[in-house]
Scaffold this active site. Structure first.
Site, short mmCIF file in Angstrom:
data_model
loop_
_atom_site.label_atom_id
_atom_site.label_comp_id
_atom_site.label_asym_id
_atom_site.label_seq_id
_atom_site.Cartn_x
_atom_site.Cartn_y
_atom_site.Cartn_z
N ALA A 133 0.95 -0.75 -0.27
CA ALA A 133 -0.06 0.39 -0.07
C ALA A 133 1.48 1.22 0.22
O ALA A 133 1.13 1.95 1.19
CB ALA A 133 -1.02 -0.63 0.71
N GLU A 314 3.61 -8.72 -13.98
CA GLU A 314 2.48 -9.46 -14.17
C GLU A 314 3.34 -10.87 -15.81
O GLU A 314 3.27 -11.84 -16.10
CB GLU A 314 2.08 -9.46 -14.83
CG GLU A 314 0.42 -10.73 -15.24
CD GLU A 314 -0.55 -9.70 -15.17
OE1 GLU A 314 -1.79 -9.40 -14.18
OE2 GLU A 314 -1.08 -8.75 -16.51
C1 LIG Z 1 -5.11 -7.93 -10.16
C2 LIG Z 1 -3.82 -8.50 -10.64
O1 LIG Z 1 -3.88 -9.22 -11.08
N1 LIG Z 1 -3.24 -6.54 -11.15
C3 LIG Z 1 -2.37 -6.59 -12.01
C4 LIG Z 1 -2.51 -5.74 -13.17
O2 LIG Z 1 -2.52 -4.38 -12.83
P1 LIG Z 1 -3.19 -3.64 -11.71
O3 LIG Z 1 -4.06 -2.64 -13.15
O4 LIG Z 1 -3.84 -4.15 -10.45
O5 LIG Z 1 -1.98 -3.02 -11.08
P2 LIG Z 1 -1.75 -2.40 -9.58
O6 LIG Z 1 -2.64 -0.66 -9.97
O7 LIG Z 1 -3.55 -2.80 -8.58
O8 LIG Z 1 -0.81 -2.33 -9.04
C5 LIG Z 1 -0.78 -3.23 -8.10
C6 LIG Z 1 -0.41 -3.52 -6.64
O9 LIG Z 1 0.87 -2.56 -6.61
C7 LIG Z 1 0.33 -1.51 -5.29
N2 LIG Z 1 0.58 -0.63 -5.46
C8 LIG Z 1 0.55 0.41 -6.85
C9 LIG Z 1 1.14 1.10 -7.60
C10 LIG Z 1 1.27 2.65 -6.04
O10 LIG Z 1 1.41 3.30 -6.35
N3 LIG Z 1 0.77 1.91 -5.31
C11 LIG Z 1 0.35 0.43 -4.65
O11 LIG Z 1 1.02 0.13 -3.31
C12 LIG Z 1 -0.73 -2.40 -4.85
O12 LIG Z 1 -0.34 -3.10 -4.08
C13 LIG Z 1 -1.51 -2.83 -6.26
O13 LIG Z 1 -2.75 -3.22 -5.76
O14 LIG Z 1 -0.52 -6.01 -14.08
C14 LIG Z 1 0.15 -5.13 -13.13
C15 LIG Z 1 1.43 -4.79 -13.83
O15 LIG Z 1 0.99 -4.20 -14.39
C16 LIG Z 1 0.48 -6.53 -11.60
O16 LIG Z 1 0.74 -7.43 -12.05
C17 LIG Z 1 -0.63 -5.83 -10.50
O17 LIG Z 1 -0.36 -7.17 -9.73
#
Ligand SMILES: CC(=O)N[C@H]1[C@@H](OP(=O)(O)OP(=O)(O)OC[C@H]2O[C@@H](n3ccc(=O)[nH]c3=O)[C@H](O)[C@@H]2O)O[C@H](CO)[C@H](O)[C@@H]1O
Ligand SMILES: [Mn+2]
Length: 365
Positions: A133, A314
């Site tokens: 987070a 990913e």
């Molecule tokens: C559900 C799923 O499979 N999600 C994947 C997907 O995007 P998502 O669009 O789900 O990525 P996201 O914005 O949720 O970022 C992944 C994770 O990184 C952390 N975070 C990110 C940004 C920030 O400013 N602060 C922070 O804490 C947080 O735990 C977040 O849940 O692709 C990403 C790579 O591009 C990651 O592989 C994610 O795991």
């Protein structure tokens, strides 16, 4: 009388005589034929009507990925299952249950949680959950932790490892007995992609400091999600990955693997098993250490070659799980986005689901 008739008469008489002399033998032949007919109908006609032997119903599912809004999710599906009174399970024939390397694909109806709890509770295990987070993403923590307390590994010892740059914003949530939140203060990055990718580095770095001594298994999860149904020890295995909901049922050639040979995450067209989600993987601590270390090192090589994989961490996770086949695969019940993908009939449970987030407001903030 014409010759053929005489011949027929003679033949008939001969037959009659033969029959009366051999009547016993005939009786046996008829009995044997009847028995064969019975066996045939029991095993071939009746059994063909059982679902396991019927040809699979046509299933066509096509759910498109995040950045391709032009194609609408279209799911045609026929729910078919048969109760098995012996095990209380609903036999699933509507979804794949095994990978080609014979790892279970975990769906509702494929496990009995009472039996699994009996097996695991004697082992006195602790499960670690890593969640990041960083910056504005602290806003997701409250719902994430509250719902985890309701559904995640209930009845087990759990350590939540919250990686954050804002320790003061980690909410205080009432926890069940044997469960704790451990806040690990880490640096942030300007780009959201760097934050996602450096999770691999941080998890591998903290393995020796914390995980090897403190937990048996690790689940590595996104924070912008909530738990909405039972999620327990059925996921635990040497190494597990989760099917990305956007690609369930699609052809491997449509997977958004990294396709540039210059990247360490490269998977050529025509290769690959599944498309796994970056937001939920795990296993025994040793395995998670190895996967996170390997992905981090691969990303370092990419960086030195001036290339970043199309879907960041990913893409590297997918490459690793292509080379090191997971021992369990979690179905999309374990990672879903109802707003994007609706609720197809094959999803009997939604266990871990996306929370709506405004990318413009939350990313890079
Ligand atoms: C559900 C799923 O499979 N999600 C994947 C997907 O995007 P998502 O669009 O789900 O990525 P996201 O914005 O949720 O970022 C992944 C994770 O990184 C952390 N975070 C990110 C940004 C920030 O400013 N602060 C922070 O804490 C947080 O735990 C977040 O849940 O692709 C990403 C790579 O591009 C990651 O592989 C994610 O795991
Ligand atoms: Mn996410």
């Amino acid at each position: 009388m014409s010759p053929p008739k005489v011949w027929n008469m003679l033949e008939l008489r001969a037959l009659k005589e033969w029959l009366s002399n051999n009547s016993k033998r005939w009786l046996w032949v008829i009995l044997a034929l009847a028995a064969c007919l019975g066996v045939y109908s029991r095993f071939f006609i009746l059994e063909l009507n059982t679902p396991a032997l019927r040809p699979e119903p046509q299933r066509s599912i096509s759910i498109q990925h995040r950045d391709n809004p032009t194609v609408q999710p279209s799911v045609q599906h026929q729910e078919m299952s048969k109760a098995d009174p012996q095990t209380k399970l609903q036999r699933r024939i509507d979804v794949p249950l095994l990978t080609p390397w014979l790892a279970p694909i975990v769906w509702d109806g494929t496990f009995d949680k009472d039996i699994l709890n009996e097996q695991f509770q004697g082992r006195n295990i602790t499960i670690g959950l890593t969640v990041f987070a960083i910056k504005k993403y602290v806003v997701f923590l409250k719902l994430f932790l509250e719902t985890a307390e309701k559904y995640f590994m209930v009845g087990y010892k759990v350590n939540y490892y919250v990686f954050t740059d804002r320790p003061g914003d980690v909410p205080k949530i009432p926890l069940r007995e044997g469960r704790k939140v451990i806040t690990l203060v880490v640096r942030n990055y300007t780009r959201w992609q760097d934050i996602c990718m450096h999770r691999m580095e941080m998890i591998s770095n903290f393995s020796h400091q914390h995980f090897f001594q403190e937990v048996d298994y690790l689940a590595c999860m996104d924070v912008d999600m909530k738990f909405s149904d039972h999620l327990g020890v059925e996921i635990l295995s040497n190494l597990f990955g989760t099917l990305h909901p956007g690609f369930y049922g699609t052809q491997p050639k449509a997977f958004t693997y990294e396709r540039r040979p210059r990247s360490q995450a490269y998977i050529p067209k025509g290769k690959g098993d599944f498309y796994y989600a970056g937001g939920f993987f795990g296993g025994e601590v040793q395995q998670v250490y190895e996967v996170t270390k390997a992905c981090h090192e691969a990303m370092l090589i990419d960086k030195s070659n001036n290339i970043e994989a199309v879907w960041h961490d990913e893409s590297h996770l997918n490459k690793y799980l292509f080379l090191h086949k997971p021992t369990k695969v979690l179905s999309p019940e374990y990672l879903w986005d109802e707003r994007l993908l609706g609720r197809p009939a094959f999803l009997r449970k939604l266990r871990y689901v996306a929370v709506p987030k405004n990318h413009a407001k939350i990313r890079n903030k």
